[in-house]
Design an enzyme around this catalytic site. Structure first.
Site, PDB file in Angstrom:
ATOM      1  N   HIS A   1       0.877  -1.173   0.000  1.00  0.00           N
ATOM      2  CA  HIS A   1       0.000   0.000   0.000  1.00  0.00           C
ATOM      3  C   HIS A   1       0.913   1.220   0.000  1.00  0.00           C
ATOM      4  O   HIS A   1       1.942   1.235   0.671  1.00  0.00           O
ATOM      5  CB  HIS A   1      -0.894  -0.017   1.240  1.00  0.00           C
ATOM      6  CG  HIS A   1      -1.832   1.140   1.361  1.00  0.00           C
ATOM      7  ND1 HIS A   1      -2.486   1.700   0.278  1.00  0.00           N
ATOM      8  CD2 HIS A   1      -2.240   1.856   2.448  1.00  0.00           C
ATOM      9  CE1 HIS A   1      -3.259   2.690   0.691  1.00  0.00           C
ATOM     10  NE2 HIS A   1      -3.116   2.811   2.004  1.00  0.00           N
TER      11      HIS A   1
ATOM     12  N   SER B   1     -35.657  -9.766  -9.523  1.00  0.00           N
ATOM     13  CA  SER B   1     -36.998  -9.659 -10.113  1.00  0.00           C
ATOM     14  C   SER B   1     -37.152  -8.335 -10.859  1.00  0.00           C
ATOM     15  O   SER B   1     -36.383  -7.392 -10.653  1.00  0.00           O
ATOM     16  CB  SER B   1     -38.058  -9.732  -9.004  1.00  0.00           C
ATOM     17  OG  SER B   1     -37.980  -8.563  -8.175  1.00  0.00           O
TER      18      SER B   1
END
Length: 333
Positions: free
Chosen positions: A108, A252
């Site tokens: 990092h 859905s």
């Protein structure tokens, strides 16, 4: 266009005859050390004499030295300790033992980008940053796969820094999944922004807000937890597997329509403006300064008090009870 590399582009011979010191044996440290060892790389682990991780590392068959001795013996030193202690550890116990042509590595860019560490000009300074937690870096390697990783070059004193970075990334398994080239600045700023605005800060705040809105409206906390927190993983798994389109193809029509109509009402331009302010704090170093100040003060300004407050939230109690119902989740922390 970001450059991408795979094992075919990497040469492990660039690590032959070199000793790699992994400083730290936490999530990333244990994964890097074990993967390197099993890739045939000469690796040692540097830990303090009173580290509770020493016995575990030795049980894995790794050579464990003090941080100073590891730095003294190694040609490549990978710093895999928390950001808030990395600079002091490097300056006091690593830097004095690095020689011309050695390589300093990070997973990092925080300490280099914000000038908490100022490396000597005769060192190669590179980054290999897996885009996943250490336990995944390890488990994917064991399965014969890998976690995609970033590489970056900050200093190329020897002319071979990129070759070293690619070889190291390949040795921990990243070449199986893909290696992308970036810069220390880009990795640091995008990583901090993503954690704060989306992955950790943004997502947890969104889930908590949804939970609170339903509970305050009189709905059962268990229902609120299922709908706003538990099912998040189901949605994210579908996004990871195939993007937003895959997720929307799997839900859905009702959910998809609600996605399109309600999403922009939640994430408004005001929210994006708040995100821009967060990004600015990262870019200017304001966040880094506040973070270092917090830990220099013993984490007593905000860190520990906020942790305690969040742990006492109703959603934690409800979640623990519900996870206890679910096989495979009750013992996970």
């Amino acid at each position: 266009m970001v450059e991408k590399y795979y094992d075919k582009d990497c040469n492990l011979d660039n690590l032959v005859g070199k000793k790699v010191a992994i400083i730290g044996f936490g999530s990333q440290g244990h994964a890097h050390a074990l993967n390197l060892m099993e890739s045939g790389i000469d690796v040692v682990v540097g830990l303090s004499k009173n580290s509770t991780s020493r016995a575990q590392a030795e049980e894995f068959g790794l050579t464990v030295l003090t941080v100073e001795e590891a730095a003294k013996q190694a040609n490549i030193v990978m710093m895999l300790v928390p950001d808030e202690v990395s600079a002091d550890l490097y300056n006091e116990k690593v830097a004095p033992y690095l020689e011309k042509g050695d390589t300093l590595m990070y997973a990092h860019g925080f300490n280099i980008h914000y000038n908490l560490v100022i490396p000597k000009e005769d060192l190669d300074v590179i980054m290999v940053a897996p885009k996943g937690p250490g336990h995944t870096v390890r488990s994917e390697y064991e399965r014969g796969f890998g976690v995609p990783s970033l590489i970056a070059i900050y200093q190329d004193a020897t002319g071979n820094a990129k070759e070293t970075a690619l070889a190291y990334a390949s040795a921990i398994g990243a070449g199986r999944a893909g290696i992308l080239e970036t810069t220390f600045q880009e990795e640091t700023e995008t990583d901090l922004f993503g954690e704060q605005a989306v992955l950790c800060g943004g997502v947890t705040a969104l889930m908590k807000a949804g939970f609170e809105v339903l509970v305050e409206a009189g709905y059962e906390p268990e229902m609120a937890y299922f709908e706003c927190i538990h099912e998040m993983k189901l949605i994210i798994d579908m996004v990871v597997e195939g993007g937003f389109a895959n997720m929307r193809n799997s839900i859905s029509n009702t959910a998809e329509y609600g996605d399109y109509t309600a999403g922009p009402r939640v994430i408004t331009e005001d929210v994006k403006e708040n995100m821009r302010e967060i990004l600015a704090d990262v870019q200017t170093g304001k966040f880094a300064s506040e973070f270092i100040q917090e830990f220099s003060a013993g984490k007593k300004i905000r860190f520990l008090t906020t942790r305690q407050k969040e742990a006492e939230h109703q959603l934690e109690t409800v979640g623990e009870d519900l996870r206890g119902m679910m096989q495979g989740l009750s013992n996970k922390k």
